[in-house]
Design a protein around this motif. Structure first.
Motif, PDB file in Angstrom:
ATOM      1  N   LEU A 172      27.559 -10.711 -14.053  1.00 14.31           N
ATOM      2  CA  LEU A 172      26.570  -9.366 -14.683  1.00 14.31           C
ATOM      3  C   LEU A 172      27.220  -8.132 -14.190  1.00 14.31           C
ATOM      4  O   LEU A 172      27.411  -7.577 -15.089  1.00 14.31           O
ATOM      5  CB  LEU A 172      25.278  -9.138 -13.114  1.00 14.31           C
ATOM      6  N   SER A 202      29.040  -8.379 -17.579  1.00 13.46           N
ATOM      7  CA  SER A 202      27.953  -8.442 -18.977  1.00 13.46           C
ATOM      8  C   SER A 202      27.964  -7.681 -19.300  1.00 13.46           C
ATOM      9  O   SER A 202      27.107  -6.893 -20.480  1.00 13.46           O
ATOM     10  CB  SER A 202      27.613  -9.725 -19.006  1.00 13.46           C
ATOM     11  N   PHE A 237      23.583 -15.784 -20.664  1.00  8.87           N
ATOM     12  CA  PHE A 237      22.177 -15.590 -18.915  1.00  8.87           C
ATOM     13  C   PHE A 237      21.262 -16.999 -18.663  1.00  8.87           C
ATOM     14  O   PHE A 237      20.976 -17.054 -17.774  1.00  8.87           O
ATOM     15  CB  PHE A 237      22.063 -14.598 -18.712  1.00  8.87           C
ATOM     16  N   VAL A 250      18.487 -10.067 -13.122  1.00  7.05           N
ATOM     17  CA  VAL A 250      19.388  -9.841 -13.999  1.00  7.05           C
ATOM     18  C   VAL A 250      19.011  -8.679 -14.112  1.00  7.05           C
ATOM     19  O   VAL A 250      19.394  -7.521 -14.605  1.00  7.05           O
ATOM     20  CB  VAL A 250      19.456 -11.354 -15.032  1.00  7.05           C
ATOM     21  N   TYR A 259      19.313  -6.082 -11.434  1.00  4.71           N
ATOM     22  CA  TYR A 259      20.379  -5.985 -12.207  1.00  4.71           C
ATOM     23  C   TYR A 259      21.218  -4.551 -13.132  1.00  4.71           C
ATOM     24  O   TYR A 259      21.265  -3.747 -12.900  1.00  4.71           O
ATOM     25  CB  TYR A 259      21.386  -6.575 -12.132  1.00  4.71           C
TER      26      TYR A 259
END
Length: 939
Positions: free
Chosen positions: A547, A550, A565, A575, A578
């Motif tokens: 994460l 990315s 993901f 996700v 975040y």
């Protein structure tokens, strides 16, 4: 002379007489003289036989052994016989040299040969060849006799045949039929000579050649050698007046001589001749010779051959790597065996040579040719080292892997192994070493050196292959080398194989930014997709790291990142949270792509999150336009379109909470969709009709609700089109109650907000025509259950028909009826219409409705007639079955108990011929019931 393979010693000095034949028997020498005597020589004593410096003494002199000179002799140890050729061929016992047989036919023979396996004797006399067989004892039997073209000069058995030397040619004589076949000639100068060897093969003499088939080993100068024979431990030579013996020098002494003189190949060949019981000595000597030979080859520029001998010597790799000062090695705690490194002369000399080559990578500008030659030499040295390390690597990696596996198993077992715990404590404090065991330390040294050699020789692809596989490269040394050489791809692989994923991703991100910002041509460009590819294997092991990095590529390649993901099974809630914290501007984009790729992958909370993000942006946009007094309900931005699509397409959000965020005087379309999700269909339709004034949206809304209610899994509800019809027919009442109901809905708790809107019910009144239409419609699933809030149309409804601005929307009513006649209950719709409605205006509604009803009536009539016909057929079959006749006689038997029926009550099976007692039939039925019940209980 290359080296001394034989020592020449004089065994019998000052021999008195002329030797015609010589043979050995054990330690004794048998000499056949020209006077026909046989002289026997032996060492002074049995103990002195090992002392080869002492001469032989005459043991016995047998005068008169033969009448003429003894031409040839042969010892047959298996039969304890001595064959002698003089005037004839005689057989003697070896024990006392007694003559046991003489072949008189062999008188005048000049050559013979003996086949010990079969006991066959072959001799040549003039132009004849005779074969005799020894039948044991003193007897000999003649087998064959053949003629040959000329006098035989040499002969020997060759299996079942005989090889003959005649004139200047070699021939094969078939011992069965006497057929001769030529082999080849012996040449013009050399006479034919046939010599058998122990392997069963024959040596045939030919003209001398200038090319020697074997290299010369030793030259011994002796004059007038008359005869030669082989004894058990030496070669016996007969001269004119003495007997010389050639005794082999011990192999160990020969190996030392050859090694000292630089004949390493010959020394290694002799090592293989050492007896098996001296295997340890052989291994030690071979290892020492290989090392010396390797140093010799290394000094003379044969680097690959030198490495082959280092490999064969099993010397430690650190010893070989010490010849390459430019190779940086990791620190090690291994203590090397001293016996492998005891060649001080070669090592010291080679260190001087290597030190002179350590700086050859920077040649002196004053001598370019010398620098080029030095660089070529260094390249060849490194190529030899690479091949050496690659050959050693497989075994090293296997041992290191096995050692690591054993350590993991011991760690898993626990602390019960005290010795292992002590081993781990002893290995603490070794600095930054990545390994802590012997095999892995050696593997680290090898891989680190191999990587450096590959890079120094320009083999970047091979270095990458090394790093991509299982390797034990030292992290600190290799990282420094790769950074200095700007070998970023190899450095990435190094980080990856060492599981230093954060460092690898930081480097990869830096390379991507440089590739994007750099305008000049670079050898390799990196793309954001490379980061995504690197992150794929890390999704399961380190999702937080995935994460984190990315986020760096989410904006540039969102689709690939979202696929990352999804494929990596990273929880969507993780996700989303975040993104909300670190990249809120991409949160909606992530949720959109998640919903587009896999609608089931996004939970209700995430759907609600996405709708709230859209709504917040739309509310901000509405506030800006409202402050400028430019708000228009029919204006749509991309975000508002996304909001409307999400409100309509998904169902995981909370409509009550969203409804409270909407303004009272705007965003009516969004409000209508939210009310629809809360099953407040009447309020939603009122917004479409009275606020937005878009009947098409109201009709589309009804279509969606109708289609969703007519799915198999959805419980059917009231007809939505009748609600829209009521709104069109009662505009004033619906408008007056709209604000009050909306206020009540917003102020009520969420639990009471979700309730079905009660629709208006109509009392069943009207004339005969209304009842007939209801009968024609006849579909229970389209009947409407209307509530009591609008139970009937009062007289006031007629007053509202033309009252002020509340004129009913008759055109919209007629359009709705004509377009959706097949979805509206005709009877209920006619009840709701005003009395003043003209029948002509209803033609587009009643025409297709009556046609459909008539068609349904005809179809039902046909079905009814078919059912009646089928019923009659079944009744006819029943009557025919009841007419059956069964004849019971005195001989009729029960099919179950095999007794006569007699006058007992009986039963007949459906086939009409099987008769049973009624009691038997009941018992069989009870038994079937019991069996079936027990089977059910077992299940």
């Amino acid at each position: 002379m290359v080296h001394s393979a034989y020592d020449c010693l004089e065994l019998v000095p000052n021999f008195n007489g002329k030797i015609e034949a010589i043979e050995s028997y054990g330690s004794k020498l048998l000499l056949g003289c020209s006077d026909g005597s046989l002289r026997i020589y032996s060492p002074e004593s049995e103990s002195s036989s090992s002392d080869r410096s002492k001469p032989y003494l005459l043991e016995k002199n047998l005068t008169g052994f033969a009448k003429k000179p003894i031409v040839s002799m042969e010892v047959v140890e298996s039969r304890e016989l001595l064959l002698s050729l003089s005037e004839s061929i005689a057989f003697h016992r070896l024990s006392n040299f007694e003559t046991i047989a003489v072949i008189t036919k062999a008188k005048g023979a000049n050559v013979f040969c003996w086949d010990d396996r079969r006991g066959f004797l072959c001799f040549a006399r003039q132009k004849r060849v005779c074969i005799f067989r020894h039948d044991g004892g003193r007897g000999f039997v003649e087998v064959k006799e053949f003629g040959v073209p000329d006098v035989v000069k040499s002969m020997s058995w060759c299996g079942e045949n005989i090889c003959l030397g005649i004139r200047r040619e070699y021939m094969i004589l078939n011992a069965s039929n006497g057929a001769l076949s030529e082999v080849f000639t012996s040449g013009r100068l050399a006479p034919p000579l046939v010599v058998p060897i122990p392997s069963g093969e024959l040596l045939l003499g030919k003209i001398r050649s200038l090319r020697q088939p074997y290299p010369l080993i030793q030259t011994i100068v002796l004059r007038n050698v008359r005869h030669i024979c082989q004894s058990s431990n030496s070669v016996i030579l007969a001269l004119d007046n003495s007997i010389q013996g050639l005794f082999p020098v011990p192999l160990g002494a020969q190996i030392v001589q050859l090694t000292a003189s630089g004949n390493f190949e010959e020394a290694l060949s002799l090592c293989k001749l050492l007896p098996p019981e001296e295997s340890s000595l052989r291994a030690a000597k071979e290892g020492s010779i290989h090392i010396r030979y390797a140093h010799y080859l290394f000094e003379n520029g044969s680097y690959e051959e030198a490495m082959d001998h280092f490999l064969a010597s099993q010397v430690d790799i650190t010893y070989v790597l010490s010849l390459y000062p430019s190779i940086i090695l990791p620190k090690t705690t291994i203590v090397h065996e001293p016996e492998k490194l005891d060649i001080e002369r070669d090592a010291s000399h080679l260190s001087r040579v290597s030190s002179g080559l350590s700086d050859d990578m920077e040649p002196s500008p004053s001598d370019e040719s010398a620098a080029l030659e030095s660089k070529k030499t260094n390249h060849n040295m490194l190529m030899g080292l690479i091949k050496y390390l690659q050959k050693k690597r497989g075994n090293f990696i296997e041992k290191a892997t096995a050692e690591g596996t054993e350590e993991v198993v011991l760690d898993a077992v626990g602390d019960s192994f005290a010795s292992y715990n002590r081993f781990k404590k002893a290995n603490k404090g070794r600095g930054n070493m990545s390994v802590s065991s012997g095999a892995r330390e050696l593997a680290a040294i090898l891989d680190t050196a191999l990587l450096q050699a590959l890079l120094l020789t320009g083999q970047s692809s091979a270095a990458l292959e090394l790093l991509r596989g299982v390797n034990y490269c030292d992290m600190k040394i290799c990282e420094e080398i790769l950074r200095k050489g700007n070998l970023n791809v190899a450095l990435l692989e190094l980080y990856k194989c060492k599981s230093l994923h954060r460092q690898a991703l930081e480097l990869l991100h830096k390379l991507v930014e440089e590739s994007i910002s750099s305008q000049s041509e670079i050898t390799q460009r990196f793309k954001p997709e490379d980061i995504v590819e690197y992150l794929k294997p890390l999704c399961e092991t380190d999702p937080i790291l995935v994460l984190e990095f990315s986020m760096l590529v989410l904006e540039s390649c969102p689709t690939q990142t979202i696929e990352l993901f999804l494929s990596g099974n990273i929880p969507a809630d993780m996700v989303n949270s975040y993104l909300k914290q670190h990249s809120p501007n991409m949160q909606a984009r992530y949720l959109e792509l998640m919903l587009a790729m896999n609608e089931n992958a996004i939970s209700g909370n995430l759907q609600n999150e996405m709708v709230n993000i859209y709504l917040s942006e739309v509310l901000d946009w509405h506030a800006d336009l409202n402050a400028q007094q430019n708000w228009d309900e029919k204006t749509y931005t991309p975000t508002r379109k996304k909001l409307l699509s999400a409100l309509e397409g998904i169902s995981g959000y909370n409509p009550e909470a969203l409804l409270k965020r909407l303004p009272q005087d705007a965003l009516y379309e969004e409000r209508a969709l939210l009310l629809g999700k809360m099953n407040q269909h009447e309020l939603a339709l009122s917004l479409y009709v009275h606020k937005l004034h878009v009947p098409e949206l109201a009709l589309s809304y009804c279509d969606r609700v109708y289609e969703s209610m007519h799915q198999p899994s959805v419980k059917k509800s009231s007809n939505i089109y009748l609600l829209l019809l009521q709104i069109y027919l009662n505009p004033r009442r619906t408008t007056a109650s709209f604000e009050m109901r909306i206020s009540h809905l917003l102020s009520s708790p969420p639990s009471s907000a979700i309730s079905r809107v009660s629709s208006t019910s109509v009392k069943s009144k009207g004339g005969r025509g209304t009842k007939k239409i209801a009968e024609i419609e006849g579909a229970e699933d389209t009947k409407v259950s209307l509530s009591s809030t609008d139970s009937s149309r009062s007289d006031g409804d007629t007053d509202e028909f033309n009252e002020g601005d509340s004129t009913i929307m008759l055109d919209e009513v007629l359009d709705l009826l004509s377009r959706r006649w097949d979805r509206i209950n005709g009877a209920q719709a006619l009840k709701l219409l005003p009395r003043e409605t003209k029948l002509q205006d209803l033609l587009s509604f009643l025409g297709p409705l009556l046609r459909k009803s008539s068609e349904m009536y005809r179809n039902c009539s046909v079905i009814k007639s078919l059912r009646q016909s089928e019923n009659l057929q079944v009744k006819d079959e029943l009557y025919s079955e009841r007419k059956g006749v069964v004849k019971v006689t005195g001989d009729s038997m029960c099919s179950l108990c095999r007794k006569k029926i007699g006058t007992s009550v009986f039963a007949v099976y459906p086939n009409g011929s099987t008769l049973v007692h009624f009691v038997c039939f009941k018992d069989s039925q009870n038994m079937k019931a019991v069996t079936k019940g027990s089977q059910l209980r077992k299940r």
